[in-house]
Design an enzyme around this catalytic site. Structure first.
Site, short mmCIF file in Angstrom:
data_model
loop_
_atom_site.label_atom_id
_atom_site.label_comp_id
_atom_site.label_asym_id
_atom_site.label_seq_id
_atom_site.Cartn_x
_atom_site.Cartn_y
_atom_site.Cartn_z
CE LYS A 281 -0.40 -6.64 4.43
NZ LYS A 281 -1.11 -6.19 3.23
NE ARG A 355 3.63 -6.57 -6.52
CZ ARG A 355 2.62 -5.78 -6.89
NH1 ARG A 355 2.75 -4.93 -7.89
NH2 ARG A 355 1.46 -5.85 -6.27
#
Ligand code: BES
Ligand code: ZN
Ligand code: ZN
Length: 504
Positions: A281, A355
């Site tokens: 990130k 996920r």
């Protein structure tokens, strides 16, 4: 400040501050917010004439040393013209900050005035007010002025509810107890969420859960890395590979109903720090990724609350927990992993890790043959774009479950918004060399494609809802008086407890 809420004191037992409630003055005529006590009514009338207080929501006025209404100081809180549970919860939050900033002692809350204006029942009003007060009694300041604090005792403030003849004391007592349990477990979840990555690792999260569950009747089982691998949790194991911290899988079981009753299973994303991994990130605001375990923290709080409330239902809490870090063994873009249910996933972006760990937990949840599966996760930046920090995004194909969720949310004031989930979203996460891809093949609808990915791990026929709390789990900008301006919010905990009562 440390508050303790007592219940139903008599009026003459107090010699401190009376907190009392008024509705908004009627428009037009030179009218003032109504109060049944003649002297107190005269006080607010003066303030209304001077246009300093109209009784609207969020308004308040403190009269020091007025010696009226059986109290030394009187604090009026406005409830506006439409009073519901959320109005009272907010009023509780407003009362808390004023009690604190004005250093008020021996506080008595005039419950009857709130009940009258809400047109409702005393227990409901007491619960909402007590929730507002007790939820506000939280600050993440463990690591501020540590040296000084060692010698200082926290200030203790007693708050009592003043009930009239009409209210049943036993029912009010129970309502306040419920509020205190919900607040205590919510504040615990906030604390777990606020702790930074170095002080809140998967191992620490598991240890704190074990500690908190002692004496509650909740059985906690913790799987270590070897067990996670043995059980075929390819997603959780894969995401953990870049980190020197071991992953954990936390299982909480509470049996309040008979052994045969199907459990409601809650699953929470417990990413203790999300750097993005190899798909790292940007640095700006990366520190916020310590909150990536709030789904897990809020599920842990939910199960503890249900146990402490002794609800007659069976529930299970599942929290896959790991860090997501770049490292020599980390998942790489293009890698393929095998999830617990045998489905394979291409990893195109290691930052879409939530996920992957939820995939294993949802598969495991399905094996428990539950009445329903509810998951909470700080899953996508896209939900923050869509709903900001106002609504939690809910994804479910069951209209019945959605109605139950909406009803629970209406009671707790935690706003939800149903988001789309259709087969097209699933088409977008199909893989090229594996069954699924962990990011969408198209632009847009990132929260829905993430939900469609998760759905692949829930067995057919099990009612399931996914809550994307990325926008609401922290930093709520002081929208609600009883929720921290900055920091973890424990969002959905109270809604999940309500929902569990319906589903269990
Ligand atoms: N933890 C983040 C989601 C997130 C973003 C939470 C902002 C709170 C605030 C999640 O693991 C993530 O990085 N998601 C990616 C997915 C993308 C790579 C498909 C995202 O939303 O950008
Ligand atoms: Zn991520
Ligand atoms: Zn994440």
């Amino acid at each position: 400040m440390e508050i303790s809420l007592k219940k139903s004191l008599n009026k003459d037992q107090q010699n401190g501050t009376l907190v009392t409630f008024v509705s908004k003055a009627k428009e037009g005529k030179k009218s003032a917010p109504a109060h049944p006590d003649k002297d107190l009514a005269a006080l607010v009338k003066d303030a209304a004439d001077e246009k300093t207080f109209s009784g609207d929501k969020k308004e308040s006025i403190l009269f020091r040393n007025c010696n009226l209404g059986g109290a030394k100081h009187v604090l009026f809180i406005g409830l506006g013209d439409k009073v519901d549970g959320e109005t009272l919860r907010s009023a509780g939050g407003t009362a808390y900050s004023l009690i604190k900033s004005n250093k008020l002692k021996n506080v008595v809350v005039d419950l009857e005035s709130a009940v009258r204006l809400a047109g409702g029942k005393a227990p409901e009003a007491a619960q909402a007010l007590a929730e507002g007060l007790a939820l506000s009694d939280y600050a993440f300041d463990d690591y501020k002025n540590m040296k000084k604090k060692k010698d200082e005792k926290p200030e203790k403030v007693e708050i009592a509810f003043l009930t009239g003849a009409k209210s049943s004391n036993a029912a009010v007592n129970k309502a306040v107890d419920t509020a205190l349990i919900l607040a205590e477990t919510s504040n615990f979840s906030k604390w777990l969420g606020d702790l930074p990555g170095n002080l809140m690792t998967p191992t620490i999260l598991a240890d704190e859960t074990v500690k908190a569950a002692k004496g509650t009747g909740v059985k906690v089982t913790v799987w270590d890395k070897a067990r996670i691998k043995k059980e075929g949790f390819g997603g959780l194991l894969g995401v953990s590979l870049g980190s020197s911290e071991e992953p954990r899988f936390i299982i909480m079981e509470y049996k309040g109903a008979g052994a045969k009753a199907k459990p409601v299973v809650f699953v929470g994303k417990g990413l203790t720090f999300d750097s993005g991994g190899i798909s790292i990130k940007p640095s700006a605001a990366m520190e916020e990724m310590k909150y990536d375990m709030c789904g897990g923290a809020n599920v842990i709080g939910t199960i503890l609350a249900i146990a402490k409330l002794k609800l007659k239902i069976n529930v299970v809490g599942l929290v896959p927990s790991t860090e997501n870090m770049p490292g020599p063994s980390a998942n790489k873009p293009g890698d393929i992993m095998i999830a617990r249910n045998g489905k394979t996933v291409e990893i195109f972006n290691t930052d879409a890790e939530g996920r992957l760990i939820l995939a294993d937990a949802l598969s495991y949840a399905s094996e428990l043959k539950p009445a329903a599966i509810i998951d909470a996760a700080t899953l996508t930046g896209a939900i923050v774009m869509a709903l900001s920090n106002i609504h939690t995004g809910v994804f479910t194909r069951s209209s019945k479950l959605m109605r139950q969720i909406q009803d629970a949310s209406d009671l707790t004031g935690e706003l939800v918004w149903q988001m789309p989930l259709v087969d097209f979203h699933y088409d977008d996460v199909k893989g090229t060399y594996a069954d699924l891809c962990n990011i969408s093949n198209y632009k847009g609808a990132g929260s829905s494609t993430a939900a469609a990915f998760l759905e692949q791990f829930v067995d057919d026929g099990i009612p399931w809802a996914h809550f994307d709390i990325a926008g609401t789990a922290w930093n709520t900008a002081n929208r609600q008086s009883y929720v921290p301006k900055k920091g973890a919010t424990a969002v959905m905990l109270r809604t999940f407890v309500e929902l569990a009562k319906e589903l269990g």
